[in-house]
Design an enzyme around this catalytic site. Structure first.
Site, PDB file in Angstrom:
ATOM      1  N   LYS A   1     -13.914   0.512  -6.015  1.00 10.63           N
ATOM      2  CA  LYS A   1     -13.151  -0.265  -6.934  1.00 10.63           C
ATOM      3  C   LYS A   1     -13.669  -1.876  -6.007  1.00 10.63           C
ATOM      4  CE  LYS A   1      -9.041   0.988  -7.886  1.00 10.63           C
ATOM      5  NZ  LYS A   1      -7.815   1.119  -8.554  1.00 10.63           N
TER       6      LYS A   1
ATOM      7  N   ARG B   1     -38.231 -16.373  17.489  1.00 10.12           N
ATOM      8  CA  ARG B   1     -37.780 -17.597  16.574  1.00 10.12           C
ATOM      9  C   ARG B   1     -38.442 -19.129  17.145  1.00 10.12           C
ATOM     10  NH1 ARG B   1     -32.351 -18.790  16.066  1.00 10.12           N
ATOM     11  NH2 ARG B   1     -32.673 -19.230  13.847  1.00 10.12           N
TER      12      ARG B   1
ATOM     13  N   LYS C   1      -4.357  -6.468   3.424  1.00  6.96           N
ATOM     14  CA  LYS C   1      -4.495  -5.434   2.769  1.00  6.96           C
ATOM     15  C   LYS C   1      -5.905  -4.963   2.326  1.00  6.96           C
ATOM     16  CE  LYS C   1      -3.387  -2.500  -0.491  1.00  6.96           C
ATOM     17  NZ  LYS C   1      -3.837  -2.485  -1.747  1.00  6.96           N
TER      18      LYS C   1
ATOM     19  N   SER D   1       0.848  -1.232  -0.172  1.00 12.32           N
ATOM     20  CA  SER D   1       0.047  -0.157  -0.054  1.00 12.32           C
ATOM     21  C   SER D   1       0.827   1.275   0.054  1.00 12.32           C
ATOM     22  CB  SER D   1      -1.054  -0.019   1.400  1.00 12.32           C
ATOM     23  OG  SER D   1      -1.439   1.146   1.274  1.00 12.32           O
TER      24      SER D   1
ATOM     25  N   HIS E   1      -7.348  -3.401   5.255  1.00 12.99           N
ATOM     26  CA  HIS E   1      -6.731  -2.073   5.308  1.00 12.99           C
ATOM     27  C   HIS E   1      -7.554  -1.059   4.222  1.00 12.99           C
ATOM     28  CE1 HIS E   1      -4.561   0.883   2.848  1.00 12.99           C
ATOM     29  NE2 HIS E   1      -3.930   0.977   4.169  1.00 12.99           N
ATOM     30  N   ASN E   2      -7.815  -1.473   3.274  1.00 12.71           N
ATOM     31  CA  ASN E   2      -8.621  -0.684   2.281  1.00 12.71           C
ATOM     32  C   ASN E   2      -9.960  -0.496   2.686  1.00 12.71           C
ATOM     33  OD1 ASN E   2      -6.340  -1.180   0.671  1.00 12.71           O
ATOM     34  ND2 ASN E   2      -7.524  -1.555  -1.280  1.00 12.71           N
TER      35      ASN E   2
ATOM     36  N   GLU F   1      -9.911   2.108   5.361  1.00 13.19           N
ATOM     37  CA  GLU F   1      -9.700   3.248   4.520  1.00 13.19           C
ATOM     38  C   GLU F   1     -11.073   3.829   4.247  1.00 13.19           C
ATOM     39  OE1 GLU F   1      -6.698   2.984   1.515  1.00 13.19           O
ATOM     40  OE2 GLU F   1      -8.069   4.008   0.234  1.00 13.19           O
TER      41      GLU F   1
END
Ligand code: 2AM
Length: 483
Positions: free
Chosen positions: A261, A446, A184, A129, A187-188, A191
């Site tokens: 993305k 339930r 990673k 990154s 992480h995004n 972000e």
């Protein structure tokens, strides 16, 4: 001829910049690219005058590498990675190492780890990154996969990674199989959350208080000197100052439709799969989806006109409350993110190193911040920390921010300003610290309509009961419903 310490395939900008970064740190790098002419373009352009070795075939590329051979792929995620792996396998020997530094999906990385083990090769999937600038001058690198490869990769990766206090590198071993690419991805996702939180603070200050762009720039500049200090707060303070050449401020001219993305979405899908309440990132993803419905929003704004109502209280104290809301919500977001990674580590058997993650995210990447240093300290004090919200330092921080956070969320609701992440963070917090939730009623429902059974507070866990609720006084017949 001089042999190369590492070979890199894929000379797009990220690949080129990583090569130049490695070269700066004294490593000899051999390069190759599918479109071979790009090798020469690189050597005659950005790599001119460096020790980079250009090669024009896979055979020549592999022949230049020291053993064990280290081959790093920086190609488009997906089939290109598998195609290059197949192309280089016949030229490698047991113990050689393939590193995928692209944006691969962690499930692909786990699959490749298993496959390459059968070929007696080592595989590392490294999330990287920091974008192009990071790759050139110090990215955050998150490697996972076959741990036997780590001693051979570590000197190069730690040399080129971003550095924080005490010259610590923002790179450490994450865990087994696809753990590096998974972290990673999270992480995004985080972000996404950080960006939405900042945007909600902006919206409350601008719409609720009528703060100007100049004042916003100054508020964010001040926030960047305190506990919220981070790359994203810093760039936000700059954004407020940029003028449009056609007049006014550029930020006011940008269309309010956010793209994505997909990495945030994948993080949330995984959270749902693992049954983890990653509510804040979920709201951040949905906030982008809602922003994309511009035409419908314009229509709805006419159907539900609302008199602009300013928030109550004075400027300074409300701005302070918003800061507290942002800070507390951010703590919730990271707590949720680490809960997710903890569950993934358990469910997939990855042995994730959580303190290392905080260190890797501390510098080099988009979410880099002072705050991550504090998370690192929490894991240094207690490597087995079950939840950031239970760490004494963060407990104190949340308590200090709590009143301002509640004030902000209630003012947002009263003035009709959407603050989905501030609000859902608070709802999560109130649920998380609640000893008895109304799930007793839910479970009774339930059992009523579906005989799903329930456990009792006065019996041991794991003992299940069923009651004919309708037969014992309830009016609706359970047979009426078949959900
Ligand atoms: P290229 O320069 O030949 O297009 C980023 O797109 C990098 O991935 C580039 O180095 C690109 O090579 C490479 N790449 C993209 N698709 C590929 C494929 N299907 N096979 C091999 N390399 C590919």
């Amino acid at each position: 001829m001089e042999k190369a310490d590492i070979g890199l395939i894929g000379l797009a900008v990220m690949g080129q910049n990583l090569v130049l970064n490695m070269n700066d740190h004294g490593f000899t790098v051999a390069v190759f690219n599918r479109t071979v002419s790009k090798v020469d373009d690189f050597l005659q352009g950005p790599a001119k005058g460096t020790r980079v070795i250009g090669t024009h075939s896979i055979e020549e590329f592999i022949a230049t590498l020291k053993r064990p051979r280290r081959v790093m792929l920086m190609v488009k995620a997906g089939d290109a990675v598998d195609e290059f792996i197949e192309a280089i396998i016949p030229h490698l020997e047991p113990g050689d190492i393939i590193i995928d530094g692209g944006n691969s999906l962690y499930t692909d990385t786990s699959r490749r780890c298993e496959y390459l083990k059968t070929k007696k090769l080592l595989f590392v999937g490294a999330g990287i990154s920091g974008g192009e600038v990071g790759a050139r001058h110090g990215p955050s690198i998150m490697p996972g996969g076959h741990k036997e490869a780590w001693p051979h990769v570590k000197p190069i990766f730690t040399a080129i990674a971003a550095k924080v206090e005490n010259n610590e590198a923002c790179c450490d071993w994450v865990g087994d199989a696809g753990a590096g690419h998974y972290v990673k991805m999270v992480h995004n996702g985080i972000e996404y959350g950080d960006m939405q939180l900042i945007s909600e603070a902006y919206s409350l200050l601008k719409e609720g208080l009528g703060v100007s762009n100049e004042e916003l720039a100054s508020i964010f500049t001040n926030w960047n000197k305190e506990e919220l200090e981070s790359y994203l707060i810093e760039i936000t303070s700059h954004i407020f100052q940029v003028k449009d050449p056609e007049g006014g401020f550029l930020v006011d001219k940008v269309l309010d439709v956010a793209g994505q993305k997909g990495t945030g979405k994948w993080t949330v899908i995984n959270a749902l799969d693992l049954g983890q309440p990653l509510t804040l990132i979920g709201e951040a993803v949905f906030a982008r989806c809602l922003s994309a419905l511009k035409d419908e929003r314009v229509q709805a704004s006419k159907a539900y006109p609302m008199e602009k109502k300013k928030v109550s209280g004075d400027f300074r104290s409300f701005a302070e409350s918003v800061k507290h809301a942002l800070y507390a919500s951010k703590i919730i977001s990271y707590a949720q993110g680490f809960m997710l990674m903890r569950e993934a580590s358990k469910a997939y058997g990855w042995q994730i190193n959580f303190g290392a993650i905080a260190l890797m995210w501390r510098g080099g990447c988009i979410i880099r911040s002072r705050f991550l240093g504090k998370i690192k300290e929490a894991f240094d004090k207690d490597a087995k920390l079950s939840n950031i919200l239970l760490d004494p330092y963060f407990q104190g921080e949340v308590k200090k921010a709590e009143a301002g956070w509640r004030k902000t969320v209630s003012e947002a609701a009263l003035s009709g300003i959407a603050a989905p992440c501030f609000s859902s963070a608070l709802a999560f917090f109130d649920g998380f610290k609640c000893q008895r939730l109304p799930a007793n009623l839910l479970q009774a429902q339930r059992d009523y309509f579906g005989a799903h059974t329930y456990e009792r507070i006065d019996r041991k866990r794991g003992e299940f009961f069923h009651t004919d609720w309708a037969g014992t006084g309830g009016k609706a017949s359970s047979s009426t419903y078949n959900a």
